[in-house]
Design a protein around this motif. Structure first.
Motif, PDB file in Angstrom:
ATOM      1  N   TYR A 408      -5.658  39.571 -26.754  1.00 33.15           N
ATOM      2  CA  TYR A 408      -6.425  40.785 -26.466  1.00 33.15           C
ATOM      3  C   TYR A 408      -7.319  41.193 -27.650  1.00 33.15           C
ATOM      4  N   GLU A 448      -8.868  41.958 -17.325  1.00 32.82           N
ATOM      5  CA  GLU A 448      -8.175  43.229 -17.518  1.00 32.82           C
ATOM      6  C   GLU A 448      -9.006  44.183 -18.368  1.00 32.82           C
ATOM      7  N   HIS A 451     -11.748  45.609 -16.282  1.00 32.65           N
ATOM      8  CA  HIS A 451     -11.239  46.631 -15.370  1.00 32.65           C
ATOM      9  C   HIS A 451     -11.116  47.972 -16.091  1.00 32.65           C
ATOM     10  N   ARG A 452     -10.715  47.957 -17.335  1.00 34.80           N
ATOM     11  CA  ARG A 452     -10.624  49.200 -18.099  1.00 34.80           C
ATOM     12  C   ARG A 452     -12.003  49.779 -18.408  1.00 34.80           C
TER      13      ARG A 452
END
Length: 493
Positions: A408, A448, A451-452
């Motif tokens: 990440y 992900e 999406h945030r």
């Protein structure tokens, strides 16, 4: 020799009179017992609620006593209806059962037989008629055919029967038909009634034999100390084949092939109805016509009674086997024996006025103090944060962290370094250098993050290539996705 034969005959007769059937007919109150049982229990009422039976017996005693039937040979039993019925249960004339949660009385096989004997003795005497002799001859002939082992002889018998039937058919075609006279039909009807009167006692005897077998099995199970698996296999088999466990049950199973089918009962009902519509039936007494009409219902009730006893026995045996605990049963038996032993030692030394204080509740253990509260399970403070020790990790063959989850931090740094306000996920993933966050799992991590950051799905399709840690390449196609580029805020320490 004469004395021994006389003694043997006397012992047999004495044993026969100890049977509840003859005891009922030989007792002092036999007329009242027969009258009461025959009124209370009928073909339409094979079982009676316990409370109803007590009331009806009390009313019969009061009515007969008021009419003067309580002297000499017409003596009536003393006590209430409940006392009388309980005595009949104790001597084996009535059977106490549970039917749909209600206690009911049923006639025992001995009582049914006694009522049948009393009915025959009080009614018209049986005559040596053509129908009775023919029934006997046909039974003997059927027994002879069944015992025959020579196929040729059996074939010859069948051919003879066919020839006799052909002769009767030819006689009907060539000769004038002569109907059977009413006297012979009445004889046939009397023979049918004679045979049918024995069926209720037979059905009840089968049901009682199954119940007795059930009690024997449960008693044997309680005494059985073999391993649980062996006990389960044997007794579950006996529960499933309960009908085959007694001679009466095996005989009934064979008869069930003839009368167990509802179509056979319906056909029997139709035949009896047709017979009662014939002119000869008007010559029969009213009670015999009613008895003839009730034959099919009695057969149906008898079959149902046996099948209910079979299902109940199978259920009880199966339940007892599944809950069988030899250790617990031995503890209960030892407790009961100790209680009986204590009673036997206390009764000779006690008087009629001595009383035993009952145990109203079990004694409790004398415990001084039990802890009533516990400490707070939550830790006094938050745990210390985890320290980064990536540089101190040691690997035997290779760095296995490359096969882990998404990177990440590297992905967020890559997104924040893009020059546009919105980025295409596929293009951003293709811009990552090989050897970095370019694995298939990183594609999911980038999705992900998108999406945030306000992900928007497009109508086009994106195709990217991901590289695994071992160098293999995988291609992925998915709906195009765009998201905002979020810049990392730089703060002064």
């Amino acid at each position: 020799m004469t004395n021994s034969r006389a003694e043997a005959a006397y012992l047999r007769a004495a044993a026969a009179f100890r049977n509840p059937t003859l005891d009922l007919l030989h007792g002092r109150y036999a007329p009242f017992v027969v009258a009461a049982l025959s009124i209370i229990f009928t073909a339409d009422r094979p079982s009676v609620a316990v409370s109803d039976a007590h009331v009806e017996v009390s009313e019969m005693v009061d009515e007969l006593r008021a009419a003067g039937y309580d002297e000499g040979e017409r003596a009536l039993p003393a006590g209430t209806g409940r006392d009388i019925c309980r005595y009949w249960v104790r001597v084996g004339w009535l059977v106490l059962q549970i039917d749909d949660g209600t206690e009911v009385y049923r006639l025992s096989a001995q009582a049914v037989g006694a009522l049948e004997i009393a009915g025959r003795a009080g009614g018209r005497r049986a005559r040596v008629s053509r129908s009775r002799v023919r029934t006997l001859l046909e039974s003997v002939d059927q027994l002879t055919r069944s015992a025959e082992t020579d196929p040729a002889e059996r074939r010859a018998r069948l051919l003879a029967e066919r020839a006799a039937i052909d002769a009767k058919l030819a006689s009907l075609e060539n000769d004038p038909f002569e109907p059977v006279d009413d006297d012979q039909l009445l004889e046939e009807a009397e023979n049918v009634l004679h045979l049918s009167r024995e069926l209720p006692a037979d059905f009840t005897r089968v049901a009682e034999s199954i119940n007795a077998m059930q009690r024997d099995v449960i008693a044997e199970l309680r005494r059985d100390v073999r391993p649980a698996g062996e006990v389960l296999r044997e007794y579950l088999h006996r529960g499933e084949h309960v009908m085959e466990a007694t001679p009466e049950g095996r005989a009934f199973a064979g008869a069930l092939n003839l009368i167990g089918d509802p179509e056979h009962i319906d056909r029997l009902t139709e035949q009896l109805g047709a017979l009662l519509a014939r002119p000869f039936a008007r010559l029969m007494p009213t009670d015999e016509r009613g008895e003839l009409r009730a034959i099919a219902k009695r057969v149906e009730q008898g079959v149902q009674e046996v099948l209910v006893a079979q299902r109940r026995a199978s259920h009880v045996i199966t339940t007892q086997v599944r809950t069988h605990d030899p250790a617990r049963d031995r503890e209960v038996d030892e407790l009961l024996r100790s209680v009986m032993s204590g009673l036997q030692s206390w009764v000779p030394e006690s008087s009629a006025r001595d009383r035993v204080e009952p145990l109203r509740r079990f004694p409790t253990a004398g415990i001084g103090h039990l802890r009533q509260s516990v400490s707070d399970p939550r830790p006094p403070s938050a745990p210390a944060p985890l320290h980064e020790a990536a540089d101190q990790a040691e690997f035997v063959d290779a760095d296995t962290r490359a096969w882990g989850g998404p990177l990440y931090r590297e992905l967020e740094e890559h997104v924040s370094g893009l020059d546009t306000e919105r980025f295409d996920l596929g293009a951003a993933f293709e811009a990552i250098e090989t050897g970095g966050a370019r694995r298939p799992v990183d594609l999911l991590g980038l999705l992900e993050i998108a999406h945030r950051n306000g992900m928007v799905e497009e109508e086009s399709v994106s195709v990217v290539e991901a590289v695994r840690p071992d160098g293999t390449v995988r291609s992925f196609a998915f709906g195009a996705v765009t998201a905002r580029t979020v810049k990392e805020e730089v703060t002064d320490d």
